[in-house]
Design a protein around this motif. Structure first.
Motif, short mmCIF file in Angstrom:
data_model
loop_
_atom_site.label_atom_id
_atom_site.label_comp_id
_atom_site.label_asym_id
_atom_site.label_seq_id
_atom_site.Cartn_x
_atom_site.Cartn_y
_atom_site.Cartn_z
N MET A 268 0.84 -1.21 0.00
CA MET A 268 0.00 0.00 0.00
C MET A 268 0.87 1.25 0.00
SD MET A 268 -3.37 -0.71 2.34
CE MET A 268 -2.50 -1.33 3.79
N MET A 269 1.90 1.23 0.80
CA MET A 269 2.77 2.40 0.89
C MET A 269 3.45 2.68 -0.44
SD MET A 269 5.56 3.27 3.81
CE MET A 269 6.53 4.79 3.72
N ASN A 270 3.83 1.64 -1.17
CA ASN A 270 4.46 1.78 -2.47
C ASN A 270 3.46 1.95 -3.60
OD1 ASN A 270 6.03 0.04 -4.96
ND2 ASN A 270 7.19 1.63 -3.90
N ARG A 271 2.18 1.90 -3.29
CA ARG A 271 1.08 2.06 -4.24
C ARG A 271 0.96 0.88 -5.21
NH1 ARG A 271 -1.49 6.59 -4.83
NH2 ARG A 271 -2.99 5.04 -5.54
N LEU A 272 1.44 -0.29 -4.81
CA LEU A 272 1.19 -1.50 -5.59
C LEU A 272 -0.17 -2.08 -5.27
CD1 LEU A 272 4.70 -3.20 -5.25
CD2 LEU A 272 3.77 -2.00 -7.25
N THR A 273 -0.72 -1.72 -4.09
CA THR A 273 -2.04 -2.14 -3.66
C THR A 273 -2.77 -0.93 -3.11
OG1 THR A 273 -1.30 -4.38 -3.10
CG2 THR A 273 -3.32 -3.62 -2.03
N ASP A 274 -4.03 -0.78 -3.44
CA ASP A 274 -4.81 0.35 -2.92
C ASP A 274 -5.26 0.08 -1.49
OD1 ASP A 274 -4.64 1.84 -5.26
OD2 ASP A 274 -6.44 0.92 -6.11
N GLN B 237 6.42 6.41 -6.46
CA GLN B 237 7.04 5.09 -6.47
C GLN B 237 8.54 5.18 -6.72
OE1 GLN B 237 4.41 3.28 -9.40
NE2 GLN B 237 3.58 1.91 -7.84
N SER B 238 8.98 6.18 -7.48
CA SER B 238 10.41 6.35 -7.70
C SER B 238 11.11 6.86 -6.45
CB SER B 238 10.66 7.31 -8.87
OG SER B 238 10.39 8.66 -8.50
N GLN B 239 10.36 7.51 -5.56
CA GLN B 239 10.92 8.02 -4.31
C GLN B 239 10.80 7.01 -3.17
OE1 GLN B 239 12.59 11.04 -3.88
NE2 GLN B 239 12.51 10.87 -6.11
N CYS B 240 10.10 5.92 -3.42
CA CYS B 240 9.83 4.90 -2.39
C CYS B 240 10.16 3.54 -2.98
CB CYS B 240 8.36 5.00 -1.95
SG CYS B 240 7.89 3.86 -0.65
N ALA B 241 11.44 3.20 -2.99
CA ALA B 241 11.91 2.00 -3.68
C ALA B 241 11.51 0.74 -2.92
CB ALA B 241 13.42 2.05 -3.84
N MET B 242 11.23 -0.32 -3.68
CA MET B 242 10.77 -1.58 -3.11
C MET B 242 11.78 -2.69 -3.41
SD MET B 242 7.80 -2.52 -1.56
CE MET B 242 6.71 -3.92 -1.30
N ILE B 243 12.14 -3.45 -2.38
CA ILE B 243 13.00 -4.61 -2.52
C ILE B 243 12.18 -5.83 -2.11
CG2 ILE B 243 15.10 -5.75 -1.68
CD1 ILE B 243 16.13 -2.85 -1.06
N PHE B 244 12.19 -6.88 -2.95
CA PHE B 244 11.31 -8.02 -2.75
C PHE B 244 12.09 -9.25 -2.29
CE2 PHE B 244 9.46 -5.25 -5.93
CZ PHE B 244 8.13 -5.15 -5.54
N GLN B 245 11.38 -10.17 -1.69
CA GLN B 245 11.98 -11.42 -1.21
C GLN B 245 12.62 -12.20 -2.35
OE1 GLN B 245 9.31 -13.94 0.99
NE2 GLN B 245 10.52 -15.78 0.63
N GLN B 246 11.94 -12.25 -3.51
CA GLN B 246 12.42 -13.04 -4.65
C GLN B 246 13.17 -12.20 -5.68
OE1 GLN B 246 12.48 -16.21 -4.59
NE2 GLN B 246 11.25 -16.44 -2.74
N PHE B 247 13.66 -11.03 -5.25
CA PHE B 247 14.59 -10.18 -6.00
C PHE B 247 13.94 -9.43 -7.17
CE2 PHE B 247 17.09 -14.28 -5.23
CZ PHE B 247 17.28 -14.01 -3.89
N ASN B 248 13.05 -10.10 -7.93
CA ASN B 248 12.36 -9.46 -9.07
C ASN B 248 13.33 -8.87 -10.09
OD1 ASN B 248 10.07 -10.14 -7.63
ND2 ASN B 248 9.02 -8.21 -8.05
N LEU B 249 14.40 -9.60 -10.37
CA LEU B 249 15.33 -9.20 -11.42
C LEU B 249 14.91 -9.85 -12.74
CD1 LEU B 249 18.70 -9.70 -9.50
CD2 LEU B 249 17.36 -7.59 -9.71
N VAL B 250 15.48 -9.37 -13.84
CA VAL B 250 15.29 -10.03 -15.14
C VAL B 250 16.43 -11.04 -15.28
CG1 VAL B 250 15.07 -9.73 -17.63
CG2 VAL B 250 14.29 -7.91 -16.07
N PRO B 251 16.16 -12.34 -15.16
CA PRO B 251 17.23 -13.34 -15.02
C PRO B 251 18.24 -13.35 -16.15
CG PRO B 251 15.10 -14.30 -14.47
CD PRO B 251 14.82 -12.95 -15.06
N ARG B 252 17.79 -13.18 -17.40
CA ARG B 252 18.69 -13.31 -18.55
C ARG B 252 19.34 -11.98 -18.93
NH1 ARG B 252 18.29 -18.11 -21.11
NH2 ARG B 252 18.95 -17.27 -23.11
N MET B 253 19.03 -10.93 -18.19
CA MET B 253 19.64 -9.63 -18.45
C MET B 253 20.89 -9.47 -17.59
SD MET B 253 17.86 -5.88 -17.96
CE MET B 253 16.58 -6.18 -19.19
#
Length: 272
Positions: free
Chosen positions: A46-52, A77-93
């Motif tokens: 909610m704080m990051n505005r991913l959920t209302d 959202q650019s001022q409130c960065a989010m780090i996730f448990q599963q990293f959320n990277l692009v694996p092949r990049m």
């Protein structure tokens, strides 16, 4: 200045987050602890505005970020960065391109489609990776890195945004103790050296005691504890986790790997 006022999130008849309120002055390291399903992740989303939110306000320097829409919400959202448990990277990049993704919302569609990065942006991404001790990993695919290294890439991507606040949703839940310590040390260093507020969802009391200036305990969507880490007694832990929970966590020590220079030939090719 962060003020959370009566924030609620309903899923049907169930309150995932139930009328929570607290405030934070200054760049503190705040840990939110509780069992799975306590509402920790829903609050950060909610704080990051991913959920209302269903009700309430989250005020940052007097501005209600829950009321923002469109471009204003994306800017927040650019001022409130989010780090996730599963990293959320692009694996092949490659790693540095994953870090550069932190500023995608500041670029045109054409620049994004053709991966047109400025020299200044590439150098900044390399500097951030160097600061986190993984600059030598810059040309590798993200999928080739260990879990701890991938999480540091995710932290580097967050720093690329130059955020006011970093939200970390269970950042060490999928890591072994050695890598968990490296990641938590990194977040704490960013908090202290950069003066950025860090709010991290954590599972374990030992981690909260070691790294946090303040701890908020949640149970069934409500705040049941709000205080300093040294106040986390066994009785308080039972209020948060329930009777019969195991509060012990093995402590494992490791050092942050020494920084090494990036692959200069690869970096020169990126900057060409």
């Amino acid at each position: 200045m962060l003020q959370v006022k009566s924030v609620t999130r309903m899923f049907g008849a169930k309150a995932a987050v139930d009328d929570i309120s607290f405030s934070v002055d200054g760049p503190a390291f705040v840990g939110i602890i509780g069992r799975s399903g306590a509402g920790k992740s829903t609050f950060l989303r909610m704080m990051n505005r991913l959920t209302d939110a269903s009700a309430g306000q989250i005020l940052v320097n007097g501005r209600d970020v829950l009321a923002l829409r469109g471009a204003a919400a994306r800017e927040w959202q650019s001022q409130c960065a989010m780090i996730f448990q599963q990293f959320n990277l692009v694996p092949r990049m490659d790693v540095v391109s994953n870090v550069l993704c932190g500023i995608l919302n500041r670029r045109s569609t054409l620049q994004t489609m053709f991966s047109l990065w400025s020299r200044a942006d590439i150098l900044r991404a390399l500097d951030i990776l160097d600061r986190l001790g993984i600059a030598e990993q810059a040309p590798k695919r993200a999928e080739a890195l260990s879990g701890g290294q991938q999480q540091r890439v995710a932290i580097a991507r967050a720093l690329m945004q130059d955020p006011r606040i970093i939200l970390a949703d269970e950042p060490i839940a999928s890591l072994d103790p050695m890598n968990a310590q490296v990641v938590m040390d990194t977040l704490k260093r960013i908090n202290v050296e950069d003066g950025r507020m860090v709010i991290a969802n954590l599972h374990t009391l030992d981690t909260a005691r070691r790294y946090c200036d303040r701890v908020i305990g949640m149970r069934d969507g409500r705040i049941v504890f709000d205080g300093r880490p040294e106040q986390l007694s066994t009785g308080v832990a039972r209020d948060i986790y329930g009777a019969g929970a195991d509060f012990n966590e093995a402590a494992t020590s490791t050092a942050i790997p020494a920084d090494r220079a990036p692959d200069r030939a690869w970096a020169d090719a990126m900057l060409a």
